[in-house]
Design a protein around this motif. Structure first.
Motif, PDB file in Angstrom:
ATOM      1  N   THR A 108       0.811  -1.222   0.000  1.00  0.00           N
ATOM      2  CA  THR A 108       0.000   0.000   0.000  1.00  0.00           C
ATOM      3  C   THR A 108       0.848   1.278   0.000  1.00  0.00           C
ATOM      4  O   THR A 108       0.288   2.373   0.052  1.00  0.00           O
ATOM      5  CB  THR A 108      -0.951   0.044   1.211  1.00  0.00           C
ATOM      6  OG1 THR A 108      -0.172  -0.179   2.395  1.00  0.00           O
ATOM      7  CG2 THR A 108      -2.024  -1.009   1.100  1.00  0.00           C
ATOM      8  N   ALA A 128      -5.131   2.511  -1.691  1.00  0.00           N
ATOM      9  CA  ALA A 128      -5.612   1.361  -2.462  1.00  0.00           C
ATOM     10  C   ALA A 128      -5.299   1.533  -3.947  1.00  0.00           C
ATOM     11  O   ALA A 128      -4.873   0.588  -4.614  1.00  0.00           O
ATOM     12  CB  ALA A 128      -7.114   1.174  -2.251  1.00  0.00           C
ATOM     13  N   ALA A 131      -1.735   0.931  -4.447  1.00  0.00           N
ATOM     14  CA  ALA A 131      -1.423  -0.494  -4.258  1.00  0.00           C
ATOM     15  C   ALA A 131      -1.739  -1.309  -5.513  1.00  0.00           C
ATOM     16  O   ALA A 131      -1.062  -2.297  -5.795  1.00  0.00           O
ATOM     17  CB  ALA A 131      -2.183  -1.050  -3.060  1.00  0.00           C
ATOM     18  N   THR A 132      -2.748  -0.888  -6.292  1.00  0.00           N
ATOM     19  CA  THR A 132      -3.033  -1.632  -7.525  1.00  0.00           C
ATOM     20  C   THR A 132      -1.859  -1.509  -8.504  1.00  0.00           C
ATOM     21  O   THR A 132      -1.536  -2.452  -9.211  1.00  0.00           O
ATOM     22  CB  THR A 132      -4.323  -1.136  -8.224  1.00  0.00           C
ATOM     23  OG1 THR A 132      -4.162   0.227  -8.600  1.00  0.00           O
ATOM     24  CG2 THR A 132      -5.545  -1.292  -7.327  1.00  0.00           C
ATOM     25  N   ALA A 135       0.961  -3.631  -7.018  1.00  0.00           N
ATOM     26  CA  ALA A 135       0.617  -5.061  -7.122  1.00  0.00           C
ATOM     27  C   ALA A 135       0.921  -5.567  -8.528  1.00  0.00           C
ATOM     28  O   ALA A 135       1.479  -6.649  -8.714  1.00  0.00           O
ATOM     29  CB  ALA A 135      -0.857  -5.269  -6.787  1.00  0.00           C
ATOM     30  N   ALA A 155      -7.170  -0.521   2.848  1.00  0.00           N
ATOM     31  CA  ALA A 155      -6.656  -0.541   1.474  1.00  0.00           C
ATOM     32  C   ALA A 155      -6.181  -1.919   1.029  1.00  0.00           C
ATOM     33  O   ALA A 155      -6.578  -2.405  -0.035  1.00  0.00           O
ATOM     34  CB  ALA A 155      -5.523   0.477   1.334  1.00  0.00           C
ATOM     35  N   VAL A 159      -7.640  -4.304  -2.091  1.00  0.00           N
ATOM     36  CA  VAL A 159      -6.828  -4.693  -3.249  1.00  0.00           C
ATOM     37  C   VAL A 159      -6.746  -6.214  -3.344  1.00  0.00           C
ATOM     38  O   VAL A 159      -6.861  -6.784  -4.433  1.00  0.00           O
ATOM     39  CB  VAL A 159      -5.424  -4.045  -3.168  1.00  0.00           C
ATOM     40  CG1 VAL A 159      -4.536  -4.525  -4.298  1.00  0.00           C
ATOM     41  CG2 VAL A 159      -5.555  -2.533  -3.224  1.00  0.00           C
ATOM     42  N   ARG A 160      -6.545  -6.878  -2.211  1.00  0.00           N
ATOM     43  CA  ARG A 160      -6.539  -8.344  -2.203  1.00  0.00           C
ATOM     44  C   ARG A 160      -7.812  -8.891  -2.847  1.00  0.00           C
ATOM     45  O   ARG A 160      -7.769  -9.769  -3.711  1.00  0.00           O
ATOM     46  CB  ARG A 160      -6.442  -8.851  -0.758  1.00  0.00           C
ATOM     47  CG  ARG A 160      -6.631 -10.366  -0.618  1.00  0.00           C
ATOM     48  CD  ARG A 160      -6.918 -10.778   0.825  1.00  0.00           C
ATOM     49  NE  ARG A 160      -8.213 -10.275   1.293  1.00  0.00           N
ATOM     50  CZ  ARG A 160      -8.651 -10.369   2.544  1.00  0.00           C
ATOM     51  NH1 ARG A 160      -7.890 -10.917   3.469  1.00  0.00           N
ATOM     52  NH2 ARG A 160      -9.842  -9.906   2.879  1.00  0.00           N
ATOM     53  N   ALA A 162      -9.991  -7.347  -4.824  1.00  0.00           N
ATOM     54  CA  ALA A 162     -10.133  -6.958  -6.235  1.00  0.00           C
ATOM     55  C   ALA A 162      -9.279  -7.865  -7.128  1.00  0.00           C
ATOM     56  O   ALA A 162      -9.698  -8.250  -8.219  1.00  0.00           O
ATOM     57  CB  ALA A 162      -9.741  -5.493  -6.420  1.00  0.00           C
ATOM     58  N   ILE A 163      -8.087  -8.214  -6.652  1.00  0.00           N
ATOM     59  CA  ILE A 163      -7.215  -9.122  -7.415  1.00  0.00           C
ATOM     60  C   ILE A 163      -7.877 -10.497  -7.503  1.00  0.00           C
ATOM     61  O   ILE A 163      -7.915 -11.123  -8.563  1.00  0.00           O
ATOM     62  CB  ILE A 163      -5.816  -9.215  -6.751  1.00  0.00           C
ATOM     63  CG1 ILE A 163      -5.061  -7.897  -6.927  1.00  0.00           C
ATOM     64  CG2 ILE A 163      -5.019 -10.389  -7.330  1.00  0.00           C
ATOM     65  CD1 ILE A 163      -3.784  -7.787  -6.115  1.00  0.00           C
ATOM     66  N   VAL A 168      -8.354  -6.290 -11.008  1.00  0.00           N
ATOM     67  CA  VAL A 168      -7.048  -5.675 -11.263  1.00  0.00           C
ATOM     68  C   VAL A 168      -5.994  -6.776 -11.239  1.00  0.00           C
ATOM     69  O   VAL A 168      -6.138  -7.765 -10.522  1.00  0.00           O
ATOM     70  CB  VAL A 168      -6.683  -4.586 -10.214  1.00  0.00           C
ATOM     71  CG1 VAL A 168      -7.591  -3.380 -10.345  1.00  0.00           C
ATOM     72  CG2 VAL A 168      -6.737  -5.137  -8.800  1.00  0.00           C
ATOM     73  N   GLY A 170      -2.583  -8.598 -10.225  1.00  0.00           N
ATOM     74  CA  GLY A 170      -1.709  -8.570  -9.059  1.00  0.00           C
ATOM     75  C   GLY A 170      -1.460  -9.970  -8.568  1.00  0.00           C
ATOM     76  O   GLY A 170      -2.046 -10.933  -9.079  1.00  0.00           O
TER      77      GLY A 170
END
Ligand SMILES: [Zn+2]
Length: 450
Positions: A108, A128, A131-132, A135, A155, A159-160, A162-163, A168, A170
């Protein structure tokens, strides 16, 4: 062009066009055609620690490794490909190995001289979004799994997730949330600020004092979605305080954190520099010591007795040593700690390797820039590991530490299809891993490099 050739070409073009249309229609329907991917590998390190294999085909379907075939198989050679769309990926000139695992990242953010100002300017949403970007960089560097051990707010969780959903690109992320720290300890994020800037941090911010407070801080992180618990057993370099790098939690507090984590099915990573703090954390039963800067022979014996891993973060040691020499880059108490800890990390690592401590790869990237994670390998080899052992530390051994051995870390049927490829032979020159050419995570290609 001869007439027959032209007709054949037209027929092929038509077939491709119809195929594309059908595939497009199938995408909208229920009977989507399955894809089977055949990866032709010049060299294949399926099981790190063992010798690489020459000329193999890795068969991948539904994001999983189906099997490994001798030679470069065609669609007709693989019964699993019957009726499926077949994709062949040519890595015949390359060295293929399992996707790498970094057990210590902070996706992050990235440290620089403005980090303390950002703390009062940036929101979780800002972190966040950044972080994308980090990642993606990390994934394209060949790291298909990371353990993110310490981040503020929501954040890293966002992101975790979303991946995981494919929104996204990552690496697969295991997230600790906030590090557990006592008031004023290394990961008390209000250190060095005016008191009226922040509310007094509590369990949600990872702060725990006494047995009850420590239990609550762990439960709060799990409530937030933590996959793993991180604690700061000793002071640390980059916190703005002259509190040194010795033990900060009492034994009963360390035990409370470990026991609560166990109760909730979480593993525990302990940041520790000072000798006494390292040993206290090991006795409390943590799964890994992060950094381990001032470990001694008694600590080495404790590591082995407890089966705990050392996550060395040599790259971070190198980075902070360099920063300490740049005038005004680090606040004075931080620069002082950096000068003592940075150079010591490498010799502590060498002692651990000589003593037979289990090592799991981890960089602390976020201290150093994201995406250069693989530079850690050369430092590990300098410290006395063979390239083969360093690669195992970032694959099979790392998978064991983070509890994902059945899922990642080697290329065997049933596991997630996480594969990377490099030019050259990383077993001869480990820096080959600094230029990853091909990246697949769970059967999806993120980098093709041709
Ligand atoms: Zn860290």
């Amino acid at each position: 062009m001869k007439l027959r050739a032209a007709v054949a070409l037209a027929a092929t073009t038509l077939a491709v066009l119809v195929g594309t249309l059908l595939a497009a229609r199938a995408d909208d329907g229920d009977d989507e055609k399955r894809t089977v991917t055949l990866i032709h590998c010049g060299k294949l390190l399926a099981l790190p620690g063992q010798a690489p294999l020459d000329g193999r085909t890795v068969v991948v379907a539904d994001g999983r490794i189906v099997k490994i075939v001798v030679g470069f198989a065609a669609a007709g050679d693989v019964p699993e490909a019957d009726g499926a769309r077949v994709e062949i990926i040519d890595q015949k000139e390359r060295f293929v190995l399992p996707g790498l695992i970094d057990c210590h990242t902070h996706l992050t953010g990235e440290y620089d001289r403005h980090v303390r100002l950002r703390r009062v300017e940036e929101t979780d949403a800002d972190a966040a979004v950044k972080a994308t970007v980090y990642a993606r960089r990390t994934l394209l560097a060949g790291f298909t799994t990371v353990r993110n051990v310490g981040s503020g707010g929501d954040a890293a969780f966002a992101v975790r997730d979303a991946i995981k959903k494919g929104l996204v690109p990552g690496p697969r992320m295991l997230v600790a949330g906030e590090s557990i720290s006592p008031t004023g300890g290394h990961s008390d994020s209000t250190l060095g600020y005016r008191e009226d800037l922040f509310d007094i941090p509590g369990a949600m911010q990872g702060i725990g004092d006494g047995v009850a407070g420590c239990r609550q801080a762990v439960r709060a992180q799990v409530k937030r979605g933590a996959d793993v618990i991180k604690l700061t057993a000793t002071g640390g370099v980059l916190s703005t305080t002259a509190a040194g790098t010795d033990q900060q939690f009492f034994e009963d507090e360390l035990e409370a954190i470990v026991q609560t984590s166990r109760l909730l099915g979480r593993k525990v990573a302990a940041h520790a520099h000072g000798t006494v703090g390292i040993k206290a954390a090991l006795r409390a039963g943590v799964d890994s010591i992060e950094h381990g800067t001032f470990l001694d022979d008694e600590a080495v014996a404790l590591f082995r007795e407890r089966g705990a891993f050392l996550v060395p973060t040599l790259l971070a040691g190198k980075e902070v040593t360099d920063w300490a020499e740049i005038e005004g880059f680090l606040p004075p108490p931080v620069a002082d700690k950096a000068r003592r800890v940075g150079p010591q990390l490498q010799s502590a690592f060498a002692r651990a390797v000589r003593g037979g401590v289990r090592i799991a790869f981890g960089t602390d990237c976020g201290v150093s820039p994201h995406g250069i994670n693989a530079r850690e390998f050369a430092l590990m080899v300098e410290g006395g590991m063979t390239p083969a052992a360093a690669i195992a530390a970032a694959t099979t051994d790392a998978a064991e530490l983070i509890g994902l051995s059945s899922e990642v870390g080697s290329i065997v049927p049933g596991k997630a299809a996480d594969l990377i490829a490099v030019d050259g032979d990383p077993l001869a020159d480990v820096t080959a891993l600094e230029s990853v050419r091909f990246v697949m995570r769970e059967g999806r290609v993120f980098k093709r490099g041709d």
